[in-house]
Write a protein that holds these residues in place. Structure first.
Motif, short mmCIF file in Angstrom:
data_model
loop_
_atom_site.label_atom_id
_atom_site.label_comp_id
_atom_site.label_asym_id
_atom_site.label_seq_id
_atom_site.Cartn_x
_atom_site.Cartn_y
_atom_site.Cartn_z
N SER A 97 -28.43 27.87 -37.80
CA SER A 97 -27.30 28.74 -37.64
C SER A 97 -27.63 30.12 -37.20
N SER A 98 -28.70 30.46 -37.26
CA SER A 98 -29.18 31.85 -36.60
C SER A 98 -29.49 31.65 -34.91
N ILE A 99 -30.07 30.43 -34.44
CA ILE A 99 -30.23 30.38 -33.06
C ILE A 99 -29.45 29.22 -32.33
N ASN A 100 -28.55 28.52 -32.96
CA ASN A 100 -27.63 27.76 -32.41
C ASN A 100 -26.55 28.40 -31.35
N VAL A 101 -25.68 27.57 -30.88
CA VAL A 101 -24.48 28.16 -30.01
C VAL A 101 -23.29 28.30 -30.91
N CYS A 102 -23.43 28.55 -32.14
CA CYS A 102 -22.42 28.85 -32.91
C CYS A 102 -20.98 28.09 -33.08
N VAL A 103 -21.32 26.83 -32.91
CA VAL A 103 -20.17 25.97 -32.65
C VAL A 103 -19.87 25.45 -34.26
N TRP A 104 -18.67 25.33 -34.26
CA TRP A 104 -18.26 24.98 -35.76
C TRP A 104 -17.50 23.66 -35.70
N ALA A 105 -18.16 22.60 -35.99
CA ALA A 105 -17.59 21.10 -35.71
C ALA A 105 -17.70 20.37 -37.10
N ARG A 106 -16.66 20.01 -37.70
CA ARG A 106 -16.58 19.56 -39.19
C ARG A 106 -17.17 18.04 -39.07
N GLY A 107 -17.06 17.15 -37.91
CA GLY A 107 -17.26 15.86 -38.06
C GLY A 107 -15.93 15.01 -38.17
N HIS A 108 -15.95 13.78 -38.00
CA HIS A 108 -14.72 12.99 -37.95
C HIS A 108 -14.34 12.63 -39.21
N ARG A 109 -13.18 12.30 -39.61
CA ARG A 109 -12.53 11.64 -40.91
C ARG A 109 -13.66 10.52 -41.16
N ASN A 110 -13.68 9.71 -40.47
CA ASN A 110 -14.26 8.62 -40.87
C ASN A 110 -16.05 8.53 -40.95
N ASP A 111 -16.46 9.79 -40.51
CA ASP A 111 -18.12 10.17 -40.72
C ASP A 111 -18.13 10.24 -42.55
N TRP A 112 -17.24 11.06 -42.89
CA TRP A 112 -17.28 11.14 -44.31
C TRP A 112 -16.83 9.72 -45.01
N GLU A 113 -16.04 9.44 -44.62
CA GLU A 113 -15.63 7.82 -45.36
C GLU A 113 -16.78 7.18 -45.42
N HIS A 114 -17.46 7.03 -44.13
CA HIS A 114 -18.65 6.08 -44.41
C HIS A 114 -19.61 6.69 -45.22
N TYR A 115 -19.93 7.87 -45.06
CA TYR A 115 -21.03 8.45 -46.37
C TYR A 115 -20.47 8.26 -47.59
N ALA A 116 -19.14 8.29 -48.02
CA ALA A 116 -18.81 8.04 -49.38
C ALA A 116 -19.21 6.62 -49.71
N ALA A 117 -18.96 5.69 -48.77
CA ALA A 117 -19.32 4.40 -49.05
C ALA A 117 -20.43 3.95 -49.32
N GLU A 118 -21.49 4.60 -48.38
CA GLU A 118 -23.02 4.60 -48.37
C GLU A 118 -23.45 5.14 -49.86
N ALA A 119 -22.83 6.28 -50.39
CA ALA A 119 -23.35 6.86 -51.60
C ALA A 119 -22.54 6.14 -52.76
N GLY A 120 -21.55 5.45 -52.45
CA GLY A 120 -20.85 4.96 -53.96
C GLY A 120 -19.98 6.15 -54.58
N ASP A 121 -19.70 7.09 -53.81
CA ASP A 121 -19.11 8.27 -54.50
C ASP A 121 -18.04 8.82 -53.63
N LYS A 122 -16.68 8.85 -54.10
CA LYS A 122 -15.65 9.26 -53.54
C LYS A 122 -15.74 10.79 -53.16
#
Length: 521
Positions: A97-122
């Protein structure tokens, strides 16, 4: 390694030791240190961020290859015509975060839905994460109470007064039927995608890194200790419990003890390296270097992922100014509406950026670049030790473009970039396309292999999940090891749809929540 808890070689005792000041580690350390009764040690291998190359967003390229960069290189890759591409990573307070291009990108809704499924944790799902984003943001744009927060530690705003070339990119995408949004976060990343001016972590013209946002305001507190130029070399164990870390300051090796936990937030390269050199990882790989196996975890160092992109370069009619570090517009899109997540991730840069190999084809003195990026490449790499010691470099077998589908998607992404860049809206600004131009299939294949570069989003090398290749569970605890958590991009099951900094802040927030709950602090 076992240590005498009362030994004279102990240089400090803390409740928690956080290793790494990148976007996740800074958050964990700051959230724990908010309680004045909790003693926190935060360790960083690099030095101060108080230099113009960091604080001035426009100077970010000057950090590449400097002392603030780990300057990793992938191994030569036959799928890139034998090229060994650079994989820069931050080695400074604030990490990437100190040498990057300063872009704030949250990811897609379904990225997080996929991670929840992988972790078994909503708790890793989109609704939960959306609440975290609302809590951490200090959004400066159009109010959106459902998706955006105000008053949080992270200053986020749309690129102020974006350059004409960035505006033209948005209009060109619209002319091809892609929807435009006020922000690339929120609604845009809940559906098929679209195009927008970037959200950035720039405040009053200065970089607002995650370290500056979270840790810096707490630096005067007596319960928070921050060490710089200190390299974490190994974990210290009692049985299968981590009780501290060994770290090198200059030529001196020191030991720091943790009463509760150690949290590794060293990034997708250094976290697996420290795990393996401490005896946690694939048994065969450790034994090959004479490292005693404390816990066999075959997934450590595997599943390496990164966004790969291919530069399409256009020549300006007249020199144009560069704004906000040169990246002010972005595009995410699903080539097939039936996909769960965008497979196209295009980043606009307001100056020509060839690879070393494509530069030989001729690059205009003044121009702009549209990076045709793969949002979810299928190629997978791995990390291998070259020896058992901290000075033995890690081998990064990135295997970029090793999966045939990635080559096919590269062609599709480049074609979209060429169509965008040659849209009539650019006529007053751009003389024409320089690279790659209209090429035969074989020539285009060679261009793809020679132009492929990273977006610097390495991740997934100690993934969260419940299968045999998972390294941490949904609470980020390392399987088979007590008092050890991981909190950085290495825990992602697969790469996010977009830049990884903002998701790493969420990882840090989730880790801190879990630790506070476990220890009632």
């Amino acid at each position: 390694m076992t240590v005498d808890m009362d030994g004279s070689d102990v240089h400090g005792r803390y409740d928690f030791i956080v290793c790494g000041t990148g976007p996740s580690g800074s958050v964990v350390a700051a959230r724990l240190a908010e309680n004045p009764q909790v003693r926190v040690l935060l360790i960083e291998a690099g030095g101060s961020d108080d230099v113009s190359e960091v604080m001035n967003p426009a100077q970010w390229p000057l950090n590449l290859g400097s002392e603030r960069d780990w300057a990793f290189f992938a191994q030569p890759n036959s799928h890139l015509n034998g090229r060994a591409i650079p994989l820069n990573m931050g080695k400074v307070l604030g990490g990437g975060s100190s040498i990057n291009v300063c872009v704030w990108a949250r990811g897609h809704r379904n990225d997080w839905e996929h991670y929840a499924a992988e972790a078994g944790d909503k708790g890793w799902g989109y609704e939960s994460v959306l609440g975290i984003y609302r809590r951490i943001e200090d959004w400066q744009g159009i109010p959106d109470p459902l998706r955006r927060g105000v008053g949080g530690p992270v200053h986020v705003q749309s690129a102020a007064k974006p350059q004409p070339i960035a505006r033209a990119m948005v209009e060109a995408a619209q002319s091809l039927g892609l929807p435009a949004f006020e922000s690339p976060n929120g609604e845009m990343m809940e559906g098929r995608g679209g195009v927008a001016i970037n959200d950035l972590i720039i405040k009053d013209g200065r970089r607002s890194s995650i370290f500056r946002s979270y840790v810096y305001p707490l630096m005067g507190q007596p319960n928070l200790t921050v060490l710089t130029r200190t390299l974490v070399s190994r974990l210290i164990f009692q049985g299968k419990a981590v009780v501290g870390v060994e770290a090198i300051e200059g030529s001196t090796t020191r030991r720091y003890m943790a009463e509760h936990e150690v949290i590794l937030s060293l990034g997708a390269i250094q976290t697996p390296k420290v795990l393996m050199q401490s005896g946690i990882g694939p048994a065969q790989e450790l034994q090959r270097h004479g490292i005693p196996v404390l816990q066999h975890l075959p997934g450590v160092g595997r599943n390496h992922q990164d966004h790969v992109s291919f530069g399409c370069i256009f020549e300006y009619r007249e020199p144009q100014p560069i704004g906000h570090g040169g990246s002010e517009a972005t595009l995410y899109w699903k080539s097939d509406a039936g996909l769960a997540r965008p497979d196209m991730f295009h980043c606009q840069v307001e100056f020509p950026v060839p690879s070393a190999e494509t530069a030989a084809l001729g690059v205009p003195e003044h121009g702009w670049t549209m990076f045709a990026g793969l949002a979810h490449p299928k190629s997978r790499g791995l990390l291998l030790l070259s020896g058992p010691d901290v000075d033995d470099p890690i081998r990064i077998e990135a295997n970029t473009l090793s999966h045939p589908d990635d080559l096919r998607m590269a062609f599709a992404n480049i074609e979209l970039c060429r169509e965008l860049g040659n849209a009539p809206v650019f006529d007053t600004l751009v003389k024409g396309e320089v690279l790659p131009g209209k090429l035969s299939p074989q020539a285009m294949k060679a261009y793809v292999r020679n132009s492929a570069v990273t977006y610097w989003h390495q991740c997934c090398t100690a993934k969260m999940g419940r299968d045999s290749m998972s390294v941490v569970n949904g609470r980020l605890k390392v399987y088979g090891v007590d008092r050890l958590r991981l909190a950085d991009a290495s825990i992602l099951p697969d790469v996010t749809s977009g830049n990884t900094m903002a998701p790493c802040v969420v990882i840090g927030e989730r880790a801190a929540e879990m630790i506070k709950a476990d220890y009632r602090i």
